[in-house]
Design a protein around this motif. Structure first.
Motif, PDB file in Angstrom:
ATOM      1  N   GLU A   1       0.768  -1.114   0.072  1.00  0.00           N
ATOM      2  CA  GLU A   1      -0.208   0.097  -0.004  1.00  0.00           C
ATOM      3  C   GLU A   1       0.887   1.289   0.010  1.00  0.00           C
ATOM      4  O   GLU A   1       0.568   2.286  -0.617  1.00  0.00           O
ATOM      5  CB  GLU A   1      -1.030   0.062   1.204  1.00  0.00           C
ATOM      6  CG  GLU A   1      -2.037  -0.717   1.254  1.00  0.00           C
ATOM      7  CD  GLU A   1      -2.895  -0.677  -0.157  1.00  0.00           C
ATOM      8  OE1 GLU A   1      -3.588   0.613  -0.090  1.00  0.00           O
ATOM      9  OE2 GLU A   1      -2.994  -1.392  -0.918  1.00  0.00           O
TER      10      GLU A   1
ATOM     11  N   ARG B   1       2.474   1.808  -3.309  1.00  0.00           N
ATOM     12  CA  ARG B   1       1.444   2.268  -4.468  1.00  0.00           C
ATOM     13  C   ARG B   1       1.006   3.767  -4.332  1.00  0.00           C
ATOM     14  O   ARG B   1       0.944   4.264  -5.219  1.00  0.00           O
ATOM     15  CB  ARG B   1       0.272   1.282  -4.201  1.00  0.00           C
ATOM     16  CG  ARG B   1      -0.936   1.732  -4.941  1.00  0.00           C
ATOM     17  CD  ARG B   1      -2.056   0.815  -4.324  1.00  0.00           C
ATOM     18  NE  ARG B   1      -3.523   1.374  -5.003  1.00  0.00           N
ATOM     19  CZ  ARG B   1      -3.925   2.305  -4.152  1.00  0.00           C
ATOM     20  NH1 ARG B   1      -3.578   2.421  -3.066  1.00  0.00           N
ATOM     21  NH2 ARG B   1      -5.298   2.751  -4.407  1.00  0.00           N
ATOM     22  N   LEU B   2       0.852   4.185  -2.975  1.00  0.00           N
ATOM     23  CA  LEU B   2       0.892   5.585  -2.759  1.00  0.00           C
ATOM     24  C   LEU B   2       1.897   6.331  -3.504  1.00  0.00           C
ATOM     25  O   LEU B   2       1.374   7.445  -3.830  1.00  0.00           O
ATOM     26  CB  LEU B   2       0.561   5.871  -1.417  1.00  0.00           C
ATOM     27  CG  LEU B   2       0.225   7.156  -0.747  1.00  0.00           C
ATOM     28  CD1 LEU B   2      -1.136   7.557  -1.595  1.00  0.00           C
ATOM     29  CD2 LEU B   2       0.006   7.187   0.603  1.00  0.00           C
TER      30      LEU B   2
ATOM     31  N   LEU C   1       1.511   6.865  -6.924  1.00  0.00           N
ATOM     32  CA  LEU C   1       0.378   7.402  -7.684  1.00  0.00           C
ATOM     33  C   LEU C   1       0.610   8.914  -7.302  1.00  0.00           C
ATOM     34  O   LEU C   1       0.455   9.936  -8.315  1.00  0.00           O
ATOM     35  CB  LEU C   1      -0.725   7.285  -6.614  1.00  0.00           C
ATOM     36  CG  LEU C   1      -1.668   6.035  -6.910  1.00  0.00           C
ATOM     37  CD1 LEU C   1      -2.558   5.630  -5.895  1.00  0.00           C
ATOM     38  CD2 LEU C   1      -2.238   6.048  -8.224  1.00  0.00           C
TER      39      LEU C   1
ATOM     40  N   SER D   1      -3.028   2.009  -9.885  1.00  0.00           N
ATOM     41  CA  SER D   1      -3.596   1.316  -8.643  1.00  0.00           C
ATOM     42  C   SER D   1      -4.020  -0.098  -9.140  1.00  0.00           C
ATOM     43  O   SER D   1      -3.772  -1.247  -8.435  1.00  0.00           O
ATOM     44  CB  SER D   1      -5.050   1.889  -8.208  1.00  0.00           C
ATOM     45  OG  SER D   1      -5.667   1.392  -7.302  1.00  0.00           O
TER      46      SER D   1
ATOM     47  N   ASP E   1      -2.585  -3.661  -7.575  1.00  0.00           N
ATOM     48  CA  ASP E   1      -3.323  -4.538  -6.662  1.00  0.00           C
ATOM     49  C   ASP E   1      -3.609  -5.799  -7.522  1.00  0.00           C
ATOM     50  O   ASP E   1      -3.805  -6.910  -6.694  1.00  0.00           O
ATOM     51  CB  ASP E   1      -4.907  -3.701  -6.533  1.00  0.00           C
ATOM     52  CG  ASP E   1      -4.729  -2.758  -5.734  1.00  0.00           C
ATOM     53  OD1 ASP E   1      -3.759  -2.562  -4.921  1.00  0.00           O
ATOM     54  OD2 ASP E   1      -5.850  -1.930  -5.747  1.00  0.00           O
TER      55      ASP E   1
ATOM     56  N   ALA F   1      -9.926  -0.754 -11.528  1.00  0.00           N
ATOM     57  CA  ALA F   1      -9.351  -0.310 -10.281  1.00  0.00           C
ATOM     58  C   ALA F   1     -10.143  -0.547  -9.010  1.00  0.00           C
ATOM     59  O   ALA F   1      -9.691  -0.811  -7.911  1.00  0.00           O
ATOM     60  CB  ALA F   1      -9.082   1.329 -10.328  1.00  0.00           C
TER      61      ALA F   1
ATOM     62  N   ARG G   1      -9.466  -3.398  -6.051  1.00  0.00           N
ATOM     63  CA  ARG G   1      -9.300  -3.028  -4.456  1.00  0.00           C
ATOM     64  C   ARG G   1     -10.355  -3.762  -3.868  1.00  0.00           C
ATOM     65  O   ARG G   1      -9.850  -4.186  -2.473  1.00  0.00           O
ATOM     66  CB  ARG G   1      -9.611  -1.458  -4.367  1.00  0.00           C
ATOM     67  CG  ARG G   1      -8.927  -0.331  -5.183  1.00  0.00           C
ATOM     68  CD  ARG G   1      -7.314  -0.631  -4.529  1.00  0.00           C
ATOM     69  NE  ARG G   1      -7.397   0.002  -3.038  1.00  0.00           N
ATOM     70  CZ  ARG G   1      -6.316  -0.037  -2.319  1.00  0.00           C
ATOM     71  NH1 ARG G   1      -5.281  -0.650  -2.623  1.00  0.00           N
ATOM     72  NH2 ARG G   1      -6.454   0.479  -1.096  1.00  0.00           N
TER      73      ARG G   1
END
Length: 421
Positions: free
Chosen positions: A287, A290-291, A294, A339, A343, A395, A399
């Motif tokens: 996580e 991934r952030l 982005l 995203s 995932d 996406a 998620r």
């Protein structure tokens, strides 16, 4: 103590150079072919490549993705020989399917393929699929840098050949398709030689029990990976059938530019899949990584959207300026792609596709309907709108699937350690 996700980002950085080289030269190759062939010739080439790409993914039945989980989990009982045996059968099937689809496309739409182009596309499909098969095998055992370098080597050869043909003012689509085929062949040879040297290759085996396991794991994976490929690539095909090869050529440039930054989620997701599959990566770490991705990607996408006319004109010339509007629309969905990609491979590493697979198939079906509705009415902008809707749907699906799987796997998720990819 390092922040969660920092090890994933460091491992991803090791793959940056070959992946950026492959993606960058792939984009330049698209530009060179567009300049050499014009919208119509570029469109024919794109349609052939699109049919090969989609069929290659669908006809793997998800085995290459499933193998990256099954081969490193002893409890599955799947061997490399069984995986290779099943994959080779599918390679043969694909050569026939590609030829049939291209012939049918010529009858359905305003585009014609020569017999030579159909035969070359079938041969290219066999090599392309075989290389993907070996990438899956080597990636399962953690040889991510080797697979990235082999892919980059194939792209470099394709680029050199394409530039050579362009300097000779070749306007034959067949010639450029040969360049793509030889690039894929180089990748296949390098991967095969490396796998043999490391003792990873085994004689293809007829093993029904292992095949059943691979298919059982692979079909849910195919639901996601196949749906992704349809949404990422079908718009080009429908544009070509409905609007002609010239429109497909223009739209392919919009797609190529919008996908320019996908190398970053592609790199990170490869590391995520291997780390999670081998129980060396946590949800918290994924996580965080991934952030970060982005946050870094967003401003670059804004710059590309603002200067889209200048970028298109500089890269391929004013005859492709109709690509500006669909490009700006496609860029809206690229953060969703980032995203989704991360995932998706997180789910692949956990071997848990069920819920996300069903949702992604539903999204893909909706996008197919949107393509068939919006492209005839809105043209290239309609194709872009349909694709962005698919990106956003994917996406959300990934998620939701990951949250569900993570809750069930929390005890395993807390076992984390470092180490190179």
């Amino acid at each position: 103590m390092s922040r969660p996700g920092s090890e994933l980002l460091r491992a991803s950085a090791r793959l940056t150079l070959p992946t950026v080289l492959a993606v960058g030269l792939g984009a330049v190759t698209a530009i060179v072919t567009a300049r050499s062939l014009g919208p119509t010739g570029r469109g024919q080439l794109v349609l052939a490549l699109t049919v090969v790409t989609i069929s290659s993914v669908v006809l793997t039945l998800g085995l290459d993705t499933a193998a990256r989980f099954a081969l490193v989990r002893a409890e599955t009982g799947v061997t490399a020989g069984a995986y290779l045996g099943a994959s080779l059968i599918l390679v043969v099937v694909e050569t026939v399917v590609v030829a049939a689809v291209l012939v049918a496309t010529g009858k359905w739409g305003d585009v014609q393929f020569s017999r030579d182009l159909v035969l070359l596309s079938s041969a290219f499909a066999a090599v392309f699929h075989s290389a993907a098969m070996l990438r899956g095998l080597l990636s399962a055992y953690g040889h991510l840098l080797v697979t990235a370098c082999a892919s980059a080597g194939g792209v470099v050869l394709t680029f050199v050949l394409v530039c050579g043909f362009a300097l000779r003012d070749s306007g034959a689509v067949d010639v450029y398709l040969i360049a793509f085929g030889l690039g894929a062949l180089l990748e296949l040879v390098v991967l095969g030689a490396y796998g043999a040297a490391r003792g990873l290759l085994r004689a293809p085996a007829f093993a029904l029990s292992s095949w059943r396991t691979l298919v059982r794991l692979g079909i849910p994976a195919l639901g996601i990976v196949g749906a992704r490929t349809v949404v990422f690539r079908l718009d080009r095909y429908v544009v070509g059938v409905v609007m002609g090869a010239g429109a497909a050529g223009v739209y392919s440039i919009a797609s190529t530019v919008s996908e320019a930054l996908r190398f970053a989620p592609r790199i990170l997701s490869e590391v995520v899949l291997h780390r999670v599959a081998t129980r060396r990566g946590s949800t918290v770490a994924v996580e965080h990584a991934r952030l970060v991705l982005l946050v870094v990607t967003a401003p670059i996408l804004i710059v590309i959207a603002v200067f889209a006319p200048q970028i298109i004109t500089l890269l391929v010339g004013p005859e492709f300026l109709d690509a500006v509007l669909p490009l700006r629309i496609l860029l809206i969905g690229e953060l969703a792609v980032v995203s989704f990609w991360v995932d998706l491979n997180h789910l692949a590493g956990m071997g848990r596709f069920g819920r996300a697979s069903v949702m992604c198939l539903a999204v893909a079906a909706a996008v197919v309907a949107l393509d068939l509705w919006l492209i005839p009415t809105l043209g290239l902008a309609g194709a872009a709108i349909a694709s962005v809707a698919g990106y956003l749907g994917f996406a959300v699906a990934a998620r939701a699937g990951k949250r569900s799987a993570s809750r069930e796997d929390e005890p395993d998720d807390r076992r984390v350690s470092g180490g190179p990819a």
